[in-house]
Enzyme design. Structure first.
Site, PDB file in Angstrom:
ATOM      1  N   CYS A   2     -21.934  21.748 -26.564  1.00  0.00           N
ATOM      2  CA  CYS A   2     -23.333  21.325 -26.585  1.00  0.00           C
ATOM      3  C   CYS A   2     -23.793  21.234 -28.036  1.00  0.00           C
ATOM      4  O   CYS A   2     -23.131  21.735 -28.946  1.00  0.00           O
ATOM      5  CB  CYS A   2     -24.228  22.324 -25.847  1.00  0.00           C
ATOM      6  SG  CYS A   2     -23.798  22.571 -24.112  1.00  0.00           S
ATOM      7  N   ARG A  16     -31.756  19.908 -26.813  1.00  0.00           N
ATOM      8  CA  ARG A  16     -30.300  19.994 -26.844  1.00  0.00           C
ATOM      9  C   ARG A  16     -29.657  18.908 -26.006  1.00  0.00           C
ATOM     10  O   ARG A  16     -30.282  18.304 -25.119  1.00  0.00           O
ATOM     11  CB  ARG A  16     -29.870  21.357 -26.337  1.00  0.00           C
ATOM     12  CG  ARG A  16     -30.294  21.701 -24.899  1.00  0.00           C
ATOM     13  CD  ARG A  16     -29.220  21.512 -23.844  1.00  0.00           C
ATOM     14  NE  ARG A  16     -28.043  22.289 -24.097  1.00  0.00           N
ATOM     15  CZ  ARG A  16     -27.908  23.573 -23.734  1.00  0.00           C
ATOM     16  NH1 ARG A  16     -28.889  24.177 -23.074  1.00  0.00           N
ATOM     17  NH2 ARG A  16     -26.789  24.221 -23.996  1.00  0.00           N
ATOM     18  N   ASN A  79     -22.195  27.051 -25.450  1.00  0.00           N
ATOM     19  CA  ASN A  79     -20.863  27.597 -25.230  1.00  0.00           C
ATOM     20  C   ASN A  79     -20.290  28.208 -26.513  1.00  0.00           C
ATOM     21  O   ASN A  79     -20.411  27.636 -27.596  1.00  0.00           O
ATOM     22  CB  ASN A  79     -19.931  26.493 -24.717  1.00  0.00           C
ATOM     23  CG  ASN A  79     -18.627  27.047 -24.205  1.00  0.00           C
ATOM     24  OD1 ASN A  79     -18.611  27.985 -23.420  1.00  0.00           O
ATOM     25  ND2 ASN A  79     -17.519  26.481 -24.644  1.00  0.00           N
TER      26      ASN A  79
END
EC number: 2.3.1.-
Length: 324
Positions: A2, A16, A79
């Site tokens: 991400c 995001r 992540n």
């Protein structure tokens, strides 16, 4: 994988790209002030700031990926596989499970300054949401209108970094990502001068040559550099619509298309959704992979002194405007 960013323009923005190979029926969820936030190891919050963000559709719990509270404080979890390290319960610390971190912080704090003051004894404890939903390895970008920080729980303990560029991707650790920008200090948004040699007449044969060397691949370190360069050199109209549009263009510089990042046989990571939070107005904007239309949900259009979650499924089907 991400990418999350902050952006200051007409207003203050945070958002995001959520890149993954599987969707969990994401939806925009509003947690009103009187919805009881239940935690595993600390006291519940029966009254708190209202929160809006993207959640997974699981067990009527606000399992937020990214969110903003009514004061404009924003958080996104990204992540951090192979680096995130969650701990055992420690009676001398504040034990929060990683999936509780977003509602716990947004429920009671209004600024990054307050967050930094109150997480010195934070212990991200290794407790799964359920047997079917184990913890995800994450680190977090936290931002308000003035500043942003990164929170990482690693083997050495809890790390809190000031984030001067307002960007976060994935591995490796944030401090290394930030240091890596030194390798790109020669990048420019203008046409470079010939510094190769005075003895050779070199031609600037194309526009955009100041960006030669800017990474274009999908790896997390490359996306960090590209997002930082794009964001920090980006210009937008001083309007809400112009700023939001530009925000999504910045995220578009690091979005992932289906077919380019194979995770396992036949499964590809792609940008499932992109989001933009207006910290000043309490509006959550988003678009999805198949629906590039910008959709919005306003926190302040709801009655916030209630006890039930308010959810809106993402509009994922393509929307077209017929001109003729």
């Amino acid at each position: 994988m991400c990418t999350a960013i902050t952006y200051q323009s007409y207003n203050n923005y945070f958002g995001r790209n959520f890149d993954y190979e599987i969707s969990y029926n994401e939806m925009v969820t509003i947690t009103p002030r009187k919805y009881p936030l239940v935690f595993r190891k600390v006291e519940n919050l029966d009254h708190h700031y209202a929160i809006i963000g993207i959640t997974a559709d699981v067990e009527s719990y606000p399992l937020y990926y990214d969110a903003m509270n009514e004061k404009g404080l924003c958080i996104a979890g990204l992540n951090f596989a192979g680096y995130a390290d969650y701990k055992k319960y420690d009676a001398d610390k504040v034990n929060i499970t990683p999936f509780e971190l977003i509602p716990w912080l947004l429920g009671q704090f209004s600024s990054v300054r307050e967050v930094k003051k109150n997480i010195q004894k934070l212990n991200l404890v290794n407790i799964n949401f359920s047997e079917q939903l184990p913890l995800s390895p994450l680190h977090w970008l936290v931002a308000d209108k003035q500043e942003s920080i990164v929170i990482e729980s690693v083997k050495e303990g809890l790390k809190i970094y000031d984030n001067p560029v307002g960007v976060l991707t994935n591995n490796p650790n944030f401090d290394y990502q930030l240091f890596n920008l030194n390798n790109y200090r020669a990048l420019s948004n203008s046409t470079p001068q010939n510094s190769f040699s005075e003895k050779v007449d070199l031609d600037s044969y194309s526009r955009g040559m100041g960006g030669l060397g800017l990474p274009g691949d999908l790896s997390s370190m490359s996306r960090f550099v590209r997002a930082a360069f794009t964001k920090l050199n980006s210009l937008s109209m001083q309007t809400e619509s112009g700023s939001v549009s530009q925000f999504f263009h910045i995220l578009g510089s690091v979005e992932q298309q289906k077919g380019l990042c194979e995770v396992t046989d036949g499964k590809y990571e792609y940008t499932i959704y992109s989001s933009c939070c207006d910290m000043d107005k309490g509006v959550y904007y988003y678009r999805t992979y198949d629906n590039s239309q910008i959709n919005s949900v306003s926190l302040n259009h709801e009655h916030l002194d209630t006890t039930e979650l308010i959810s809106y499924p993402l509009r994922s089907e393509a929307q077209y405007y017929a001109v003729n």
